[in-house]
Design a protein around this motif. Structure first.
Motif, short mmCIF file in Angstrom:
data_model
loop_
_atom_site.label_atom_id
_atom_site.label_comp_id
_atom_site.label_asym_id
_atom_site.label_seq_id
_atom_site.Cartn_x
_atom_site.Cartn_y
_atom_site.Cartn_z
N TYR A 69 4.63 0.08 -9.07
CA TYR A 69 3.86 -1.06 -9.56
C TYR A 69 4.06 -2.24 -8.61
O TYR A 69 5.20 -2.52 -8.21
CB TYR A 69 4.31 -1.46 -10.96
CG TYR A 69 4.18 -0.36 -11.99
CD1 TYR A 69 2.99 -0.17 -12.70
CD2 TYR A 69 5.24 0.49 -12.26
CE1 TYR A 69 2.88 0.83 -13.66
CE2 TYR A 69 5.14 1.50 -13.21
CZ TYR A 69 3.95 1.66 -13.90
OH TYR A 69 3.85 2.66 -14.83
N GLU A 74 0.81 -1.22 0.00
CA GLU A 74 0.00 0.00 0.00
C GLU A 74 0.85 1.27 0.00
O GLU A 74 0.35 2.35 -0.32
CB GLU A 74 -0.93 0.00 1.21
CG GLU A 74 -2.04 -1.03 1.13
CD GLU A 74 -3.04 -0.87 2.26
OE1 GLU A 74 -2.59 -0.70 3.40
OE2 GLU A 74 -4.25 -0.89 1.98
N TYR A 123 5.92 6.13 -10.33
CA TYR A 123 4.77 5.27 -10.06
C TYR A 123 5.28 3.93 -9.54
O TYR A 123 6.24 3.37 -10.08
CB TYR A 123 3.93 5.06 -11.31
CG TYR A 123 2.59 4.42 -11.02
CD1 TYR A 123 1.49 5.19 -10.67
CD2 TYR A 123 2.44 3.04 -11.06
CE1 TYR A 123 0.26 4.62 -10.38
CE2 TYR A 123 1.22 2.45 -10.77
CZ TYR A 123 0.13 3.25 -10.44
OH TYR A 123 -1.07 2.67 -10.15
N LYS A 158 3.02 3.71 -1.59
CA LYS A 158 3.42 4.06 -2.95
C LYS A 158 4.86 4.56 -3.02
O LYS A 158 5.43 4.66 -4.12
CB LYS A 158 2.48 5.13 -3.52
CG LYS A 158 2.54 6.46 -2.79
CD LYS A 158 1.59 7.45 -3.42
CE LYS A 158 1.68 8.80 -2.71
NZ LYS A 158 0.78 9.81 -3.34
N TYR A 174 -1.66 -4.74 -8.58
CA TYR A 174 -2.36 -3.95 -7.56
C TYR A 174 -2.84 -2.64 -8.15
O TYR A 174 -2.06 -1.88 -8.74
CB TYR A 174 -1.42 -3.68 -6.38
CG TYR A 174 -2.08 -2.95 -5.24
CD1 TYR A 174 -3.13 -3.51 -4.54
CD2 TYR A 174 -1.64 -1.67 -4.87
CE1 TYR A 174 -3.74 -2.84 -3.50
CE2 TYR A 174 -2.23 -1.00 -3.82
CZ TYR A 174 -3.29 -1.58 -3.14
OH TYR A 174 -3.90 -0.91 -2.10
N ASN A 175 -4.14 -2.38 -8.01
CA ASN A 175 -4.74 -1.14 -8.47
C ASN A 175 -4.85 -0.19 -7.28
O ASN A 175 -5.60 -0.43 -6.34
CB ASN A 175 -6.13 -1.42 -9.06
CG ASN A 175 -6.73 -0.20 -9.73
OD1 ASN A 175 -6.55 0.93 -9.29
ND2 ASN A 175 -7.47 -0.43 -10.81
N ARG A 176 -4.12 0.92 -7.32
CA ARG A 176 -4.08 1.83 -6.18
C ARG A 176 -5.36 2.65 -6.05
O ARG A 176 -5.66 3.16 -4.97
CB ARG A 176 -2.87 2.76 -6.30
CG ARG A 176 -1.55 2.02 -6.22
CD ARG A 176 -0.37 2.91 -5.98
NE ARG A 176 0.84 2.12 -5.83
CZ ARG A 176 1.20 1.51 -4.70
NH1 ARG A 176 0.45 1.64 -3.62
NH2 ARG A 176 2.31 0.80 -4.65
N LYS A 177 -6.11 2.78 -7.12
CA LYS A 177 -7.37 3.53 -7.03
C LYS A 177 -8.43 2.72 -6.30
O LYS A 177 -9.13 3.23 -5.43
CB LYS A 177 -7.85 3.91 -8.43
CG LYS A 177 -6.97 4.95 -9.12
CD LYS A 177 -7.54 5.33 -10.48
CE LYS A 177 -6.67 6.39 -11.14
NZ LYS A 177 -7.20 6.78 -12.48
N THR A 178 -8.56 1.45 -6.69
CA THR A 178 -9.57 0.59 -6.05
C THR A 178 -9.02 -0.13 -4.83
O THR A 178 -9.76 -0.77 -4.09
CB THR A 178 -10.09 -0.45 -7.05
OG1 THR A 178 -8.99 -1.30 -7.47
CG2 THR A 178 -10.68 0.22 -8.28
N LYS A 179 -7.69 -0.04 -4.62
CA LYS A 179 -7.02 -0.75 -3.53
C LYS A 179 -7.36 -2.23 -3.57
O LYS A 179 -7.73 -2.85 -2.56
CB LYS A 179 -7.38 -0.14 -2.18
CG LYS A 179 -6.87 1.28 -2.00
CD LYS A 179 -7.05 1.77 -0.59
CE LYS A 179 -6.42 3.16 -0.41
NZ LYS A 179 -6.55 3.65 0.97
N ASP A 180 -7.21 -2.80 -4.75
CA ASP A 180 -7.55 -4.20 -4.96
C ASP A 180 -6.58 -4.78 -5.99
O ASP A 180 -6.02 -4.05 -6.80
CB ASP A 180 -8.99 -4.31 -5.47
CG ASP A 180 -9.52 -5.74 -5.37
OD1 ASP A 180 -8.77 -6.60 -4.88
OD2 ASP A 180 -10.66 -5.96 -5.78
#
Length: 270
Positions: free
Chosen positions: A63, A29, A61, A31, A75-81
């Motif tokens: 990844y 989590e 960024y 970044k 890992y998608n940092r916007k959806t945290k999923d």
């Protein structure tokens, strides 16, 4: 080893179907976490903090790729999923595009630096040299640092998963990351050389200005001395009551000035 449950993982926004180390979830989590590669018996996690080229500007960024049973999740940092990316070939395609953009940015910087070098040799556009140099240096230092850390993490990933990967493809990708690191470093060395050359030219220009000022001071020194002598408000000054005193004083000044001018001329000639 401390683990968090599926429910806790979901609350933290990391949707996965197995348990994950609590400290590793914090790294995922974060970044700003540097590039790294972690491995357990059940899975491995590859974190690559890379330069991201956005409208020709260099950004950062992070990844994160979760690998389990030869399946790669991103890992998608916007959806945290985590989202299923696919297999290792999909990982290669995903990274190859981004590394190529980094190489293209470095190549463009090399061209701009070469143009800067030509202008420096021809004494053109020197007013913008410092600003351009600082901007290029900032971008390249950032790229070099990020690519250097990413290279170490990626090589550890290759070593661990070597039996599952397309050897040719991932070796090529590793070479591209290495090339980006080396090209950025070479560009930084070039910039440092150009700065030293620019500084030498500025010092030479300053020395020329100081030389001219010294010559002017030497030329006017006898005149200042004579003017100060005849300007004293005391009695008994020579030529004070002579009707031709002014012309004679000028003649004395010229007489004193000629040796100085001759000396300065010889000095400039040498």
């Amino acid at each position: 080893m401390e683990f968090i449950s599926i429910q806790q993982i979901f609350k933290k926004g990391i949707f996965m179907k197995f348990k994950i180390n609590k400290y590793l979830s914090d790294d995922i989590e974060n970044k700003d976490h540097p590039s790294d590669f972690d491995v357990t018996k059940e899975y491995s996690v590859l974190i690559l903090r890379l330069p991201y080229i956005n409208n020709d500007e260099v950004e950062i960024y992070s990844y994160v790729f979760f690998i389990e049973n030869s399946e790669v999740y991103k890992y998608n940092r916007k959806t945290k999923d985590f989202e299923l990316l696919g297999g290792f070939n999909d990982l290669y395609d995903y990274l190859d595009v981004r590394v190529d953009k980094i190489l293209a940015k470095i190549s463009k910087l090399h061209i701009l630096i070469a143009k800067m070098e030509d202008e420096l040799y021809e004494n053109k556009n020197l007013k913008n040299f410092s600003n351009n140099w600082l901007k290029f240096k900032k971008d390249l230092v950032l790229i070099e640092r990020l690519m250097g850390h990413s290279l170490i993490a990626f090589e550890r990933f290759l070593k661990y998963h070597k039996n599952e990967l397309d050897e040719f493809a991932f070796k090529d990708l590793n070479e591209h990351i290495n090339r980006a690191f080396r090209f950025a470093k070479n560009a930084i060395d070039k910039l440092d050389y150009l700065y030293e050359f620019f500084k030498a030219k500025q010092d030479e220009k300053m020395n020329s200005i100081m030389f001219i000022l010294t010559i002017l001071s030497a030329v006017f020194l006898p005149l200042t001395l004579i003017t100060g002598f005849f300007g004293m408000n005391t009695g008994g000054l020579p030529l004070a009551n002579d009707p031709d005193g002014t012309m004679k004083a000028i003649g004395v000044s010229v007489l004193f000035e000629v040796p100085f001018v001759f000396f300065i001329w010889k000095l400039m000639k040498n």
